[in-house]
Design an enzyme around this catalytic site. Structure first.
Site, PDB file in Angstrom:
ATOM      1  N   TYR A  87      19.603  29.308  -4.249  1.00  0.00           N
ATOM      2  CA  TYR A  87      19.232  29.446  -2.828  1.00  0.00           C
ATOM      3  C   TYR A  87      20.290  30.235  -2.061  1.00  0.00           C
ATOM      4  O   TYR A  87      19.966  31.076  -1.217  1.00  0.00           O
ATOM      5  CB  TYR A  87      19.046  28.072  -2.181  1.00  0.00           C
ATOM      6  CG  TYR A  87      17.774  27.387  -2.634  1.00  0.00           C
ATOM      7  CD1 TYR A  87      16.531  27.870  -2.239  1.00  0.00           C
ATOM      8  CD2 TYR A  87      17.812  26.279  -3.460  1.00  0.00           C
ATOM      9  CE1 TYR A  87      15.357  27.262  -2.661  1.00  0.00           C
ATOM     10  CE2 TYR A  87      16.650  25.657  -3.886  1.00  0.00           C
ATOM     11  CZ  TYR A  87      15.422  26.152  -3.490  1.00  0.00           C
ATOM     12  OH  TYR A  87      14.265  25.564  -3.914  1.00  0.00           O
ATOM     13  N   ARG A 116       9.359  13.593  -5.312  1.00  0.00           N
ATOM     14  CA  ARG A 116       8.716  13.935  -4.031  1.00  0.00           C
ATOM     15  C   ARG A 116       7.630  12.916  -3.660  1.00  0.00           C
ATOM     16  O   ARG A 116       6.565  13.283  -3.173  1.00  0.00           O
ATOM     17  CB  ARG A 116       8.112  15.336  -4.084  1.00  0.00           C
ATOM     18  CG  ARG A 116       9.110  16.438  -4.323  1.00  0.00           C
ATOM     19  CD  ARG A 116       9.977  16.642  -3.081  1.00  0.00           C
ATOM     20  NE  ARG A 116      10.784  17.845  -3.199  1.00  0.00           N
ATOM     21  CZ  ARG A 116      10.431  19.018  -2.674  1.00  0.00           C
ATOM     22  NH1 ARG A 116       9.335  19.137  -1.993  1.00  0.00           N
ATOM     23  NH2 ARG A 116      11.211  20.050  -2.820  1.00  0.00           N
ATOM     24  N   ARG A 159       6.617  11.927  10.884  1.00  0.00           N
ATOM     25  CA  ARG A 159       7.599  12.996  10.762  1.00  0.00           C
ATOM     26  C   ARG A 159       7.628  13.929  11.964  1.00  0.00           C
ATOM     27  O   ARG A 159       8.669  14.462  12.323  1.00  0.00           O
ATOM     28  CB  ARG A 159       7.250  13.818   9.538  1.00  0.00           C
ATOM     29  CG  ARG A 159       8.193  14.109   8.494  1.00  0.00           C
ATOM     30  CD  ARG A 159       9.487  14.668   8.558  1.00  0.00           C
ATOM     31  NE  ARG A 159       9.447  16.058   8.117  1.00  0.00           N
ATOM     32  CZ  ARG A 159       9.804  17.059   8.869  1.00  0.00           C
ATOM     33  NH1 ARG A 159      10.192  16.870  10.102  1.00  0.00           N
ATOM     34  NH2 ARG A 159       9.773  18.279   8.391  1.00  0.00           N
ATOM     35  N   ARG A 217       4.475  15.073   2.321  1.00  0.00           N
ATOM     36  CA  ARG A 217       3.244  15.486   3.001  1.00  0.00           C
ATOM     37  C   ARG A 217       1.945  14.934   2.433  1.00  0.00           C
ATOM     38  O   ARG A 217       0.917  14.986   3.083  1.00  0.00           O
ATOM     39  CB  ARG A 217       3.173  17.020   3.059  1.00  0.00           C
ATOM     40  CG  ARG A 217       4.095  17.593   4.111  1.00  0.00           C
ATOM     41  CD  ARG A 217       4.196  19.076   3.996  1.00  0.00           C
ATOM     42  NE  ARG A 217       4.758  19.437   2.696  1.00  0.00           N
ATOM     43  CZ  ARG A 217       4.727  20.644   2.172  1.00  0.00           C
ATOM     44  NH1 ARG A 217       4.120  21.620   2.820  1.00  0.00           N
ATOM     45  NH2 ARG A 217       5.275  20.895   1.004  1.00  0.00           N
ATOM     46  N   ASP A 274      17.529  16.031   1.175  1.00  0.00           N
ATOM     47  CA  ASP A 274      17.200  17.285   0.506  1.00  0.00           C
ATOM     48  C   ASP A 274      18.442  17.800  -0.209  1.00  0.00           C
ATOM     49  O   ASP A 274      19.568  17.463   0.174  1.00  0.00           O
ATOM     50  CB  ASP A 274      16.705  18.344   1.500  1.00  0.00           C
ATOM     51  CG  ASP A 274      16.017  19.492   0.763  1.00  0.00           C
ATOM     52  OD1 ASP A 274      14.823  19.382   0.447  1.00  0.00           O
ATOM     53  OD2 ASP A 274      16.698  20.500   0.455  1.00  0.00           O
TER      54      ASP A 274
HETATM   55  O1  1CP Z   1      10.368  11.697  -2.172  1.00  0.00           O
HETATM   56  C1  1CP Z   1      10.836  12.638  -1.532  1.00  0.00           C
HETATM   57  O2  1CP Z   1      10.140  13.498  -0.967  1.00  0.00           O
HETATM   58  C2  1CP Z   1      12.335  12.640  -1.474  1.00  0.00           C
HETATM   59  C3  1CP Z   1      12.960  13.670  -0.669  1.00  0.00           C
HETATM   60  C4  1CP Z   1      13.217  15.070  -1.224  1.00  0.00           C
HETATM   61  C5  1CP Z   1      13.770  15.473  -2.447  1.00  0.00           C
HETATM   62  C6  1CP Z   1      14.105  14.615  -3.640  1.00  0.00           C
HETATM   63  C7  1CP Z   1      13.030  16.228  -0.424  1.00  0.00           C
HETATM   64  C8  1CP Z   1      12.447  16.253   0.934  1.00  0.00           C
HETATM   65  N1  1CP Z   1      13.548  17.302  -1.115  1.00  0.00           N
HETATM   66  C9  1CP Z   1      13.989  16.870  -2.356  1.00  0.00           C
HETATM   67  C10 1CP Z   1      14.661  17.655  -3.405  1.00  0.00           C
HETATM   68  C11 1CP Z   1      14.524  19.117  -3.412  1.00  0.00           C
HETATM   69  N2  1CP Z   1      14.531  19.995  -2.347  1.00  0.00           N
HETATM   70  C12 1CP Z   1      14.462  19.895  -4.591  1.00  0.00           C
HETATM   71  C13 1CP Z   1      14.525  19.313  -5.968  1.00  0.00           C
HETATM   72  C14 1CP Z   1      13.224  18.705  -6.359  1.00  0.00           C
HETATM   73  C15 1CP Z   1      12.094  19.667  -6.638  1.00  0.00           C
HETATM   74  O3  1CP Z   1      12.285  20.602  -7.446  1.00  0.00           O
HETATM   75  O4  1CP Z   1      11.017  19.445  -6.083  1.00  0.00           O
HETATM   76  C16 1CP Z   1      14.364  21.244  -4.227  1.00  0.00           C
HETATM   77  C17 1CP Z   1      14.245  22.432  -5.150  1.00  0.00           C
HETATM   78  C18 1CP Z   1      14.421  21.300  -2.809  1.00  0.00           C
HETATM   79  C19 1CP Z   1      14.385  22.489  -1.966  1.00  0.00           C
HETATM   80  C20 1CP Z   1      13.221  22.428  -1.020  1.00  0.00           C
HETATM   81  N3  1CP Z   1      13.234  21.715   0.148  1.00  0.00           N
HETATM   82  C21 1CP Z   1      11.936  22.983  -1.188  1.00  0.00           C
HETATM   83  C22 1CP Z   1      11.481  23.829  -2.386  1.00  0.00           C
HETATM   84  C23 1CP Z   1      11.379  25.279  -2.034  1.00  0.00           C
HETATM   85  C24 1CP Z   1      11.219  26.191  -3.251  1.00  0.00           C
HETATM   86  O5  1CP Z   1      12.209  26.824  -3.644  1.00  0.00           O
HETATM   87  O6  1CP Z   1      10.081  26.268  -3.777  1.00  0.00           O
HETATM   88  C25 1CP Z   1      11.172  22.606  -0.063  1.00  0.00           C
HETATM   89  C26 1CP Z   1       9.744  22.970   0.246  1.00  0.00           C
HETATM   90  C27 1CP Z   1      12.001  21.803   0.780  1.00  0.00           C
HETATM   91  C28 1CP Z   1      11.621  21.100   2.038  1.00  0.00           C
HETATM   92  C29 1CP Z   1      11.365  19.654   1.851  1.00  0.00           C
HETATM   93  N4  1CP Z   1      12.300  18.773   1.346  1.00  0.00           N
HETATM   94  C30 1CP Z   1      11.751  17.495   1.337  1.00  0.00           C
HETATM   95  C31 1CP Z   1      10.418  17.576   1.864  1.00  0.00           C
HETATM   96  C32 1CP Z   1       9.479  16.415   2.057  1.00  0.00           C
HETATM   97  C33 1CP Z   1      10.177  18.940   2.172  1.00  0.00           C
HETATM   98  C34 1CP Z   1       8.878  19.509   2.754  1.00  0.00           C
HETATM   99  C35 1CP Z   1       8.992  19.966   4.158  1.00  0.00           C
HETATM  100  C36 1CP Z   1       8.936  18.962   5.259  1.00  0.00           C
HETATM  101  O7  1CP Z   1       8.328  17.879   5.184  1.00  0.00           O
HETATM  102  O8  1CP Z   1       9.447  19.347   6.329  1.00  0.00           O
END
Ligand code: 1CP
Length: 350
Positions: free
Chosen positions: A156, A32, A45, A36, A81
């Site tokens: 999910y 990540r 974004r 943010r 994602d």
């Molecule tokens: O560097 C990066 O940010 C790369 C992009 C990336 C990655 C590798 C995003 C963007 N998501 C992910 C993987 C991801 N998504 C995982 C596996 C990694 C981890 O465990 O952190 C998981 C579980 C998700 C599912 C997800 N998507 C969540 C977690 C929710 C939960 O169950 O607690 C969330 C909050 C998202 C939204 C999301 N995906 C990515 C971002 C930057 C965001 C935040 C929201 C946004 O900016 O709109």
């Protein structure tokens, strides 16, 4: 003809470390790392759905490269994602700001298997490949492609959103193992198709995120999850790129996860890396494992903990420095930049 690239000394440190080869410095990237915590991310974004941002290759490529430029990390992880393939085949997944993936009609019965059609990457997610191509053309660091592992994706779909206890997921697993295994197989197929397309477009490593699998006992994992994850790694084997496998709370699962077939096993902050190396056994590299919460502390504390992680990795080849889970949104980017510098200055892998 084999497509297996030969690993030579000129390979980037991240790829060498994944293969357990000595390198001039310990490579580092952060799960990540885009997102943010970066002001340039928030500025660029806007407020739309993250799935829309991901579907726009120029924007997604720019967001992928932001942390590479700011931190000097050794790898770029694609801005995407884990739910992208599911949304693309029309399962009805949204990503709600501040919450995460939400499924309007969760997976609850065998008939729901019919809603999981195969992914056709060229038609369904052409924008992902285009983003990979744009990023690979712009940077010298390896691009990491990624996908969700079957258990975490299933959690999910079955829960309908983020969950702490995964009650419905574990209940389905136990009450209808036939449907469960069919679900995991369909999800494994999606991830294989997605990862193969990312590598074809220029990704030089792939990470499978099984973020929530630590909720399972080793027996459940071995019987009801490992076969599907193992098949993913087997079906990627001919690509010749390093494969990484990560989950949170996996202390008791690490040796089983190592058996799934990835070269690199990601470790959260709960298991010291020397113990983790022991559990995954020789022949595997480890990735991790600074506690993301540590990065909120004063620099003196962060530096001491970073040095502790390096010491526990033992100065030996086969360590990719990372956090034990994703960067927290409230992290000061300067702290991460200093962690990168410290790892590069002091880490050894001879
Ligand atoms: O560097 C990066 O940010 C790369 C992009 C990336 C990655 C590798 C995003 C963007 N998501 C992910 C993987 C991801 N998504 C995982 C596996 C990694 C981890 O465990 O952190 C998981 C579980 C998700 C599912 C997800 N998507 C969540 C977690 C929710 C939960 O169950 O607690 C969330 C909050 C998202 C939204 C999301 N995906 C990515 C971002 C930057 C965001 C935040 C929201 C946004 O900016 O709109």
């Amino acid at each position: 003809m084999s497509r297996m690239p030969t690993a030579d000394a000129g390979d980037p440190p991240f790829l060498r470390a994944c293969r357990g080869q000595p390198c001039d410095r310990v490579p580092v990237w952060f799960m990540r790392q885009a997102g943010r915590s970066l002001p340039e991310y928030r500025a660029r974004r806007g407020s739309g759905s993250i799935l829309d941002a991901i579907a726009c290759p120029e924007l997604a490529a720019e967001l992928t490269l932001q942390p590479v430029h700011r931190y000097g990390v050794d790898a770029a992880i694609l801005f995407s994602d884990i739910v992208v393939p599911l949304a693309a085949i029309g399962f009805g997944v949204e990503v709600v700001p501040g919450r995460g993936p939400v499924v309007a009609e969760p997976f609850r019965r065998p008939e729901d298997l019919e809603r999981l059609r195969p992914l056709e990457p060229d038609l369904d997610v052409a924008y992902v490949a285009e983003t990979v191509r744009l990023v690979a053309a712009e940077t010298n660091v390896p691009v990491i492609g990624f996908a969700g592992a079957p258990f975490t994706l299933a959690s999910y779909l079955v829960e309908g959103g983020p969950s702490r206890d995964h009650v419905r997921t574990k209940s389905l697993m136990r009450t209808d193992p036939v449907t469960w295994m069919a679900l995991l197989d369909a999800l494994a197929d999606l991830s294989v198709a997605s990862l193969r397309a990312q590598v074809a477009a220029g990704a030089s490593a792939v990470q499978l995120f099984d973020s929530w699998v630590g909720t399972l006992s080793p027996d459940d994992y071995r019987q009801l999850v490992l076969p599907a994850s193992r098949r993913i790694f087997t079906e990627l084997g001919d690509l010749g790129v390093p494969r990484l496998h990560f989950g949170v709370g996996t202390g008791e699962l690490l040796s089983l996860m190592a058996g799934a077939g990835a070269e690199v096993v990601g470790v959260d902050w709960r298991v010291p890396l020397d113990a983790a190396r022991h559990r995954v056994g020789p022949g595997h590299a480890v990735q991790g494992n600074l506690d993301p919460v540590t990065c909120l502390a004063p620099w003196k504390v962060v530096a001491a903990e970073t040095r502790r992680v390096l010491a526990q990795a033992g100065g030996r080849p086969g360590h990719v420095f990372n956090l034990g889970h994703g960067v927290l949104p409230q992290t000061d980017p300067d702290t991460l930049a200093r962690v990168v510098d410290l790892v590069h200055e002091e880490g050894t892998a001879k």
